[in-house]
Motif scaffolding. Structure first.
Motif, PDB file in Angstrom:
ATOM      1  N   GLY A   1       0.847  -1.186   0.000  1.00 23.01           N
ATOM      2  CA  GLY A   1       0.000   0.000   0.000  1.00 23.01           C
ATOM      3  C   GLY A   1       0.881   1.234   0.000  1.00 23.01           C
ATOM      4  N   LEU A   2       0.455   2.261  -0.714  1.00 28.82           N
ATOM      5  CA  LEU A   2       1.222   3.504  -0.827  1.00 28.82           C
ATOM      6  C   LEU A   2       0.343   4.693  -0.489  1.00 28.82           C
ATOM      7  N   SER A   3       0.958   5.695   0.135  1.00 27.05           N
ATOM      8  CA  SER A   3       0.201   6.829   0.667  1.00 27.05           C
ATOM      9  C   SER A   3       0.014   7.947  -0.352  1.00 27.05           C
ATOM     10  N   SER A   4      -0.274   7.580  -1.586  1.00 27.15           N
ATOM     11  CA  SER A   4      -0.596   8.555  -2.631  1.00 27.15           C
ATOM     12  C   SER A   4      -1.418   7.868  -3.697  1.00 27.15           C
ATOM     13  N   GLU A   5      -2.334   8.598  -4.308  1.00 23.32           N
ATOM     14  CA  GLU A   5      -3.092   8.041  -5.429  1.00 23.32           C
ATOM     15  C   GLU A   5      -2.201   7.812  -6.630  1.00 23.32           C
ATOM     16  N   ASN A   6      -1.060   8.529  -6.696  1.00 24.41           N
ATOM     17  CA  ASN A   6      -0.139   8.449  -7.828  1.00 24.41           C
ATOM     18  C   ASN A   6       1.289   8.626  -7.304  1.00 24.41           C
ATOM     19  N   PRO A   7       1.843   7.589  -6.662  1.00 28.83           N
ATOM     20  CA  PRO A   7       3.135   7.739  -5.985  1.00 28.83           C
ATOM     21  C   PRO A   7       4.307   7.951  -6.919  1.00 28.83           C
ATOM     22  N   GLU A   8       4.161   7.537  -8.185  1.00 30.16           N
ATOM     23  CA  GLU A   8       5.251   7.554  -9.158  1.00 30.16           C
ATOM     24  C   GLU A   8       6.412   6.693  -8.676  1.00 30.16           C
ATOM     25  N   VAL A   9       7.290   6.366  -9.593  1.00 31.96           N
ATOM     26  CA  VAL A   9       8.464   5.564  -9.260  1.00 31.96           C
ATOM     27  C   VAL A   9       9.652   6.072 -10.071  1.00 31.96           C
ATOM     28  N   ILE A  10      10.793   6.184  -9.413  1.00 30.23           N
ATOM     29  CA  ILE A  10      12.037   6.539 -10.076  1.00 30.23           C
ATOM     30  C   ILE A  10      13.007   5.386  -9.854  1.00 30.23           C
ATOM     31  N   THR A  11      13.255   4.594 -10.892  1.00 25.68           N
ATOM     32  CA  THR A  11      14.223   3.503 -10.808  1.00 25.68           C
ATOM     33  C   THR A  11      15.609   4.104 -10.991  1.00 25.68           C
ATOM     34  N   ILE A  12      16.478   3.917 -10.015  1.00 30.17           N
ATOM     35  CA  ILE A  12      17.737   4.649  -9.952  1.00 30.17           C
ATOM     36  C   ILE A  12      18.599   4.426 -11.184  1.00 30.17           C
ATOM     37  N   ALA A  13      18.821   3.178 -11.567  1.00 31.32           N
ATOM     38  CA  ALA A  13      19.685   2.906 -12.710  1.00 31.32           C
ATOM     39  C   ALA A  13      19.116   3.494 -13.991  1.00 31.32           C
ATOM     40  N   ASN A  14      17.790   3.362 -14.178  1.00 28.71           N
ATOM     41  CA  ASN A  14      17.162   3.918 -15.379  1.00 28.71           C
ATOM     42  C   ASN A  14      17.306   5.430 -15.432  1.00 28.71           C
TER      43      ASN A  14
END
Length: 220
Positions: free
Chosen positions: A175-188
């Protein structure tokens, strides 16, 4: 197992709701079902709202988290999100969730961050080595091996990962505390940016040979 997954999913959402204050603003109405049509719609927190009188059950519904996903990819993992893009009724509610499937013997959800959400994860199947790294200057790794029924929290914005150290498939819900948490994959982000970061900058930042940096960039 399917019933257990549904129960855990509901539990995760309930837990995540307590973290809502840390990210998305609290709504001033019962709900705001996100739509793409601006005509006659109220604009709230980056999206247009459907007329509340036209809301229906499917706006608050998603099906399919009981299905194991294909993990035949580079990392050996697949994330199935349920955020505002999949469930428009989540808009302004400050919660979302994911199912994560991991291949046996090294399935990895690689180091990444969620800039707008803390994450609480529960393991349903398998054995996961999980952890996060604290901010500068300590950069301390806090990690744990998790088994079915174990729960772990990743604080908002910190780099974290999950790695399947078992010889069977693993499954987790988060579960995440945002409707749209987004993700930043470090290597990418570092080696796969568009356009590419100057190789000299990355070579100096990571103490690598420039040729090695170029090779890494070519992989993304």
């Amino acid at each position: 197992m399917e019933a257990l997954q549904i129960i855990v999913a509901i539990f995760i959402l309930a837990l995540a709701s307590s973290l809502t204050f840390a990210s998305d603003p609290s709504p001033l109405q019962d709900f705001c079902v996100a739509i793409n049509d601006p005509k006659g719609s109220l604009f709230v927190n980056g999206k247009f709202c459907k007329d509340a009188k036209l809301a229906k059950a499917d706006d608050f519904y998603f099906s399919g988290l009981h299905i194991r996903k294909n993990t035949s990819n580079t990392f050996g993992s697949t994330v199935t999100p349920v955020n505002v893009a999949q469930m428009p009724g989540l808009h302004t509610l400050g919660i979302s969730m994911v199912r994560i499937d991991y291949a046996p013997n090294g399935g990895l959800n690689p180091p990444h961050t969620h800039p707008r959400a803390s994450e609480i994860l529960v393991v349903l199947e398998g054995t996961l080595h999980v952890g996060f790294v604290t901010s500068n200057p300590d950069n301390r790794l806090i990690s744990k091996v998790l088994y079915p029924g174990d729960v772990f929290v990743f604080p908002v914005g910190l780099i974290h990962f999950q790695y399947n150290i078992g010889n069977t498939y693993a499954v987790a819900f988060a579960g995440l505390s945002s409707e749209n948490p987004e993700v930043i994959t470090i290597a990418n982000a570092v080696f796969g940016s568009n356009p590419s970061i100057n190789a000299d900058i990355l070579a100096k930042a990571f103490n690598l040979d420039r040729k090695m940096v170029k090779n890494l960039q070519s992989e993304f």
